[in-house]
Design an enzyme around this catalytic site. Structure first.
Site, PDB file in Angstrom:
ATOM      1  N   ARG A 108      16.646  -4.076  -6.834  1.00  0.00           N
ATOM      2  CA  ARG A 108      17.474  -2.858  -6.985  1.00  0.00           C
ATOM      3  C   ARG A 108      17.691  -2.257  -5.596  1.00  0.00           C
ATOM      4  O   ARG A 108      16.729  -1.811  -4.959  1.00  0.00           O
ATOM      5  CB  ARG A 108      16.737  -1.855  -7.881  1.00  0.00           C
ATOM      6  N   HIS A 153      11.295  -2.204  -7.395  1.00  0.00           N
ATOM      7  CA  HIS A 153      12.450  -3.103  -7.539  1.00  0.00           C
ATOM      8  C   HIS A 153      13.129  -3.342  -6.187  1.00  0.00           C
ATOM      9  O   HIS A 153      13.666  -4.414  -5.948  1.00  0.00           O
ATOM     10  CB  HIS A 153      13.466  -2.499  -8.504  1.00  0.00           C
ATOM     11  N   ASP A 160      12.615  -6.090 -14.776  1.00  0.00           N
ATOM     12  CA  ASP A 160      12.559  -5.538 -16.133  1.00  0.00           C
ATOM     13  C   ASP A 160      13.078  -6.616 -17.083  1.00  0.00           C
ATOM     14  O   ASP A 160      14.187  -7.133 -16.877  1.00  0.00           O
ATOM     15  CB  ASP A 160      13.461  -4.299 -16.248  1.00  0.00           C
ATOM     16  N   GLU A 218       5.995   1.499 -19.039  1.00  0.00           N
ATOM     17  CA  GLU A 218       7.196   0.790 -19.505  1.00  0.00           C
ATOM     18  C   GLU A 218       6.814  -0.646 -19.863  1.00  0.00           C
ATOM     19  O   GLU A 218       6.404  -1.409 -18.971  1.00  0.00           O
ATOM     20  CB  GLU A 218       8.277   0.803 -18.403  1.00  0.00           C
ATOM     21  N   HIS A 221       8.497  -3.614 -17.569  1.00  0.00           N
ATOM     22  CA  HIS A 221       8.503  -3.565 -16.089  1.00  0.00           C
ATOM     23  C   HIS A 221       7.273  -4.284 -15.502  1.00  0.00           C
ATOM     24  O   HIS A 221       6.138  -3.945 -15.844  1.00  0.00           O
ATOM     25  CB  HIS A 221       8.522  -2.089 -15.694  1.00  0.00           C
TER      26      HIS A 221
HETATM   27  C1  LIG Z   1      14.243   2.957 -14.400  1.00  0.00           C
HETATM   28  C2  LIG Z   1      13.286   1.933 -14.974  1.00  0.00           C
HETATM   29  N1  LIG Z   1      14.019   0.806 -15.448  1.00  0.00           N
HETATM   30  C3  LIG Z   1      12.295   1.529 -13.919  1.00  0.00           C
HETATM   31  O1  LIG Z   1      12.406   0.460 -13.357  1.00  0.00           O
HETATM   32  N2  LIG Z   1      11.333   2.406 -13.652  1.00  0.00           N
HETATM   33  C4  LIG Z   1      10.399   2.183 -12.588  1.00  0.00           C
HETATM   34  C5  LIG Z   1       9.320   3.207 -12.573  1.00  0.00           C
HETATM   35  C6  LIG Z   1      11.125   2.173 -11.250  1.00  0.00           C
HETATM   36  O2  LIG Z   1      12.074   2.936 -11.086  1.00  0.00           O
HETATM   37  O3  LIG Z   1      10.670   1.430 -10.365  1.00  0.00           O
HETATM   38 ZN   LIG Z   2      11.604  -1.600 -13.802  1.00  0.00          ZN
END
Ligand SMILES: C[C@@H](N)C(=O)N[C@H](C)C(=O)O
Ligand SMILES: [Zn+2]
Length: 239
Positions: A108, A153, A160, A218, A221
């Site tokens: 990400r 990420h 995820d 979560e 994750h």
């Molecule tokens: C936003 C969610 N999909 C996620 O990945 N949460 C964790 C805590 C993150 O943002 O790293």
């Molecule tokens: Zn995640």
């Protein structure tokens, strides 16, 4: 970060950064050390792992922001090579058990995290509340840890995902959908049925067996424990 005139830099340090930290929104100020190049060690996971299903939610509008997220220019999934290779072993094991892997998010970009932070700061926009955070105030999502202000990420070894029944194509019932920000999504929640809990355990066991650590809030994750960039956050766009 680009050069800032001293007066602006002072304002950032004395006002914006502390306020953002209090709000749990430190990515309002992108991390100075985010790397904008894509190292060769990042691979397109779909090219390395056969049979993956990709549902890159932040590339479309079906996510908690309600729009495509900054940095997601393609519905692709990049991970560091060690994470992708570990995931290939997870996929092999899962297939032997009758499941495929569906990926919702992989690497990400830091600019996407900054987009999440801007969205979270706009408390008037609650269009996605009913679907994604029905029992929480929007102001709590970062503070409660459901969204990270510096996300694993962005280091490229976190993803995820869920399981899909190979025979039917149906997602395994995990008790909540992806990105429902709620204690119900905690892997250990006792508010889900025994079979939903068993599905979460199956996913976590598969991932743990190949070196991934789960996350307490979560069920979807996971982070490769032996990640190659434990301190580096990247900001190259996904394209
Ligand atoms: C936003 C969610 N999909 C996620 O990945 N949460 C964790 C805590 C993150 O943002 O790293
Ligand atoms: Zn995640």
């Amino acid at each position: 970060m680009a050069f800032l005139p001293p007066v602006v830099a002072r304002l950032m340090d004395q006002v914006v950064k502390p306020a953002a930290l209090v709000l749990g929104l430190s990515t309002l100020v992108p991390p100075a050390e985010a790397r904008t190049d894509r190292p060769a060690t990042f691979v397109d996971v779909a090219q390395l792992v056969p049979g993956l299903i990709l549902d890159v939610r932040y590339h479309g509008a079906d996510n908690f922001v309600g729009t495509r997220v900054d940095g997601y220019e393609a519905a692709r999934c990049f991970l560091t090579r060690p994470a992708a290779e570990a995931l290939a072993k997870v996929a092999e094991d899962a297939r032997r058990q009758g499941y495929l892997l569906k990926l919702f998010d992989c690497y990400r970009p830091a600019r996407a995290v900054a987009h999440f932070a801007r969205w979270a700061a706009d408390l008037a926009d609650e269009r996605t509340k009913a679907t994604y955070y029905p029992d929480l105030d929007k102001s709590e999502l970062f503070k409660e840890g459901y969204i990270a202000s510096r996300s694993g990420h962005s280091r490229g070894s976190t993803l995820d995902l869920t399981l899909v029944h190979a025979a039917t194509g149906a997602e395994a019932d995990m008790g909540t959908p992806f990105d429902l920000f709620s204690p119900l999504s905690w892997p250990d929640s006792d508010a889900v049925t025994a079979s939903q809990k068993a599905n979460r355990i199956r996913l976590a066991d598969l991932m743990k067996r190949h070196g991934f650590a789960p996350f307490a809030k979560e069920w979807w994750h996971f982070t490769l424990k032996d990640e190659p960039f434990p301190n580096t956050y990247f900001d190259f766009p996904i394209r």
